[in-house]
Scaffold this motif. Structure first.
Motif, mmCIF file in Angstrom:
data_model
loop_
_atom_site.group_PDB
_atom_site.id
_atom_site.type_symbol
_atom_site.label_atom_id
_atom_site.label_comp_id
_atom_site.label_asym_id
_atom_site.label_seq_id
_atom_site.Cartn_x
_atom_site.Cartn_y
_atom_site.Cartn_z
ATOM 1 N N ARG A 1 0.889 -1.160 0.000
ATOM 2 C CA ARG A 1 0.000 0.000 0.000
ATOM 3 C C ARG A 1 0.926 1.208 0.000
ATOM 4 N NH1 ARG A 1 -2.726 -3.655 -0.854
ATOM 5 N NH2 ARG A 1 -4.671 -4.339 0.082
ATOM 6 N N MET A 2 0.931 1.976 -1.089
ATOM 7 C CA MET A 2 1.908 3.061 -1.210
ATOM 8 C C MET A 2 1.205 4.397 -1.377
ATOM 9 S SD MET A 2 5.247 3.384 -3.725
ATOM 10 C CE MET A 2 5.768 1.728 -3.318
ATOM 11 N N ARG A 3 1.738 5.420 -0.677
ATOM 12 C CA ARG A 3 1.209 6.775 -0.792
ATOM 13 C C ARG A 3 2.361 7.733 -1.079
ATOM 14 N NH1 ARG A 3 -2.740 7.788 4.266
ATOM 15 N NH2 ARG A 3 -1.150 6.674 5.429
ATOM 16 N N TYR A 4 2.008 8.891 -1.682
ATOM 17 C CA TYR A 4 3.025 9.860 -2.089
ATOM 18 C C TYR A 4 2.723 11.245 -1.519
ATOM 19 C CZ TYR A 4 3.532 6.157 -5.578
ATOM 20 O OH TYR A 4 3.669 4.943 -6.202
ATOM 21 N N PRO A 5 2.846 11.441 -0.232
ATOM 22 C CA PRO A 5 2.602 12.754 0.351
ATOM 23 C C PRO A 5 3.872 13.606 0.339
ATOM 24 C CG PRO A 5 3.018 11.195 2.096
ATOM 25 C CD PRO A 5 3.119 10.424 0.787
ATOM 26 N N ILE A 6 3.803 14.800 0.928
ATOM 27 C CA ILE A 6 5.000 15.618 1.091
ATOM 28 C C ILE A 6 5.854 15.021 2.204
ATOM 29 C CG2 ILE A 6 3.837 17.705 0.275
ATOM 30 C CD1 ILE A 6 3.601 18.567 3.216
ATOM 31 N N ALA A 7 7.111 15.455 2.289
ATOM 32 C CA ALA A 7 8.064 14.852 3.227
ATOM 33 C C ALA A 7 7.571 14.898 4.664
ATOM 34 C CB ALA A 7 9.421 15.553 3.108
ATOM 35 N N GLU A 8 6.964 16.006 5.052
ATOM 36 C CA GLU A 8 6.474 16.139 6.427
ATOM 37 C C GLU A 8 5.444 15.058 6.749
ATOM 38 O OE1 GLU A 8 3.488 19.144 7.340
ATOM 39 O OE2 GLU A 8 4.841 19.907 8.885
ATOM 40 N N ASP A 9 4.565 14.774 5.791
ATOM 41 C CA ASP A 9 3.535 13.766 6.019
ATOM 42 C C ASP A 9 4.089 12.349 5.945
ATOM 43 O OD1 ASP A 9 1.604 15.637 6.472
ATOM 44 O OD2 ASP A 9 0.811 15.622 4.439
ATOM 45 N N VAL A 10 5.155 12.136 5.180
ATOM 46 C CA VAL A 10 5.822 10.830 5.189
ATOM 47 C C VAL A 10 6.262 10.504 6.616
ATOM 48 C CG1 VAL A 10 7.851 9.533 4.457
ATOM 49 C CG2 VAL A 10 6.607 10.923 2.793
ATOM 50 N N VAL A 11 6.916 11.466 7.255
ATOM 51 C CA VAL A 11 7.384 11.263 8.631
ATOM 52 C C VAL A 11 6.198 11.034 9.559
ATOM 53 C CG1 VAL A 11 8.584 12.364 10.560
ATOM 54 C CG2 VAL A 11 9.467 12.626 8.234
ATOM 55 N N ARG A 12 5.135 11.787 9.361
ATOM 56 C CA ARG A 12 3.948 11.640 10.216
ATOM 57 C C ARG A 12 3.316 10.259 10.042
ATOM 58 N NH1 ARG A 12 -1.476 12.765 9.734
ATOM 59 N NH2 ARG A 12 -1.221 13.518 7.600
ATOM 60 N N HIS A 13 3.299 9.743 8.817
ATOM 61 C CA HIS A 13 2.732 8.419 8.584
ATOM 62 C C HIS A 13 3.526 7.325 9.292
ATOM 63 C CE1 HIS A 13 0.700 9.819 4.592
ATOM 64 N NE2 HIS A 13 0.080 10.264 5.664
ATOM 65 N N VAL A 14 4.859 7.414 9.255
ATOM 66 C CA VAL A 14 5.694 6.431 9.949
ATOM 67 C C VAL A 14 5.508 6.564 11.456
ATOM 68 C CG1 VAL A 14 8.043 5.627 10.370
ATOM 69 C CG2 VAL A 14 7.375 6.359 8.071
ATOM 70 N N GLU A 15 5.428 7.784 11.925
ATOM 71 C CA GLU A 15 5.265 8.032 13.362
ATOM 72 C C GLU A 15 3.956 7.450 13.889
ATOM 73 O OE1 GLU A 15 6.009 11.860 16.215
ATOM 74 O OE2 GLU A 15 4.784 12.168 14.434
ATOM 75 N N SER A 16 2.886 7.580 13.103
ATOM 76 C CA SER A 16 1.569 7.127 13.549
ATOM 77 C C SER A 16 1.334 5.639 13.310
ATOM 78 C CB SER A 16 0.475 7.924 12.833
ATOM 79 O OG SER A 16 0.431 7.592 11.455
ATOM 80 N N GLY A 17 2.194 5.010 12.500
ATOM 81 C CA GLY A 17 1.988 3.610 12.158
ATOM 82 C C GLY A 17 1.230 3.415 10.861
#
Length: 288
Positions: free
Chosen positions: A118-134
């Motif tokens: 499952r792949m998404r292409y957000p901005i860098a800030e949201d990439v970090v937020r996605h990893v942080e939230s799981g």
């Protein structure tokens, strides 16, 4: 979702300038996303005419919805987190240029084609937020972000190039004097990409940058530049097809190629069986 995140950031920051700083975007990009959100809703969501942007009645209801949605989203991730990595697809979040044009081919027809994703292409800030939230097991960004818990590991590099229409009659070169006269097409994340290219190739930012258009996605940028209406700076991998078709040309200084480091973002407390395989494939494909 991207527009709602921008809307909430503007509400909390109080101005386009402050929100642009938080989001690492230009004010023009933030304004564009707010306009698209209001077009989708069919109504304004801010009081305008004063220095500070404050939500109107509709905006207040939308802001409350965003905050409630964030709480529901986090609760859902908490419930899914323990479902077992072996039974779930590999959730990936990656900045668009690298994710679409270098990472996705590894899963589409490359060495990782057997891995469900499952792949998404957000901005860098949201990439970090996605990893942080799981929401993602692993992320890929093109800049280091200081974070107390997450690990940023350099895994490769991407080349960044100046592009123009192949049949452009303009005398464009990788020199500051020439670029001062050019009109640039920008996109989400272009601030960082442009700054990296100017620093590595020219040795310093341009004293004046003229912008003719702004888009969200790189494909829109490539199509616009191919018409001869401006130039841009993009990851080289994204314009290969356009270059092969004779629509675009890349301008490089052979003695000073621009390469941008790609970082993998991980939460040491959370993993998936396919993460290490993915990292190995990326290291082999996106070598320094």
């Amino acid at each position: 979702m991207r527009y709602l995140h921008t809307f909430r950031t503007v509400c909390e920051a109080g101005s386009l300038r402050a929100a642009a700083g938080v989001l690492h975007r230009t004010e023009q990009a933030v304004s564009y996303q707010l306009r698209k959100l209001e077009e989708a809703l069919g109504m304004p969501v801010f009081h305008r005419g004063s220095g500070r942007l404050t939500p109107n009645a509709a905006g207040e209801r939308l802001l409350a919805f965003c905050r409630e949605m964030d709480r529901d989203w986090e609760a859902l991730h908490e419930q899914l987190r323990d479902a077992g990595a072996d039974e779930s697809p590999l959730r990936i979040s990656a900045v668009s240029g690298f994710g679409r044009y270098q990472l996705l081919p590894l899963f589409r027809e490359g060495p990782l084609a057997d891995i469900p994703i499952r792949m998404r292409y957000p901005i860098a800030e949201d990439v970090v937020r996605h990893v942080e939230s799981g929401a993602a097991y692993i992320g890929f960004v093109h800049r280091m972000n200081a974070h107390d818990r997450l690990r940023h590991t350099p895994v490769g590099a991407e080349e960044i190039v100046l592009i123009a229409a192949a049949d452009s009659q303009a005398m464009l070169s990788c020199e500051a004097a020439s670029l001062q006269q050019a009109h640039f097409v920008t996109y989400d994340e272009s601030d960082y990409v442009f700054a990296t290219w100017f620093t590595q190739v020219l040795g310093a930012p341009l004293s004046r940058l003229s912008t003719i258009a702004h888009f969200e996605e790189l494909e829109e940028v490539l199509d616009w530049v191919a018409t001869g209406r401006g130039v841009s700076i993009v990851p080289a991998a994204c314009m290969v097809d356009h270059e092969a078709q004779g629509a675009l040309m890349a301008l490089r200084k052979p003695e000073a190629p621009c390469r941008n480091t790609i970082y993998a973002v991980q939460d040491p407390a959370r993993s998936h069986p396919a993460v290490e395989r993915t990292l190995q494939a990326v290291r082999q494909h996106a070598r320094f």
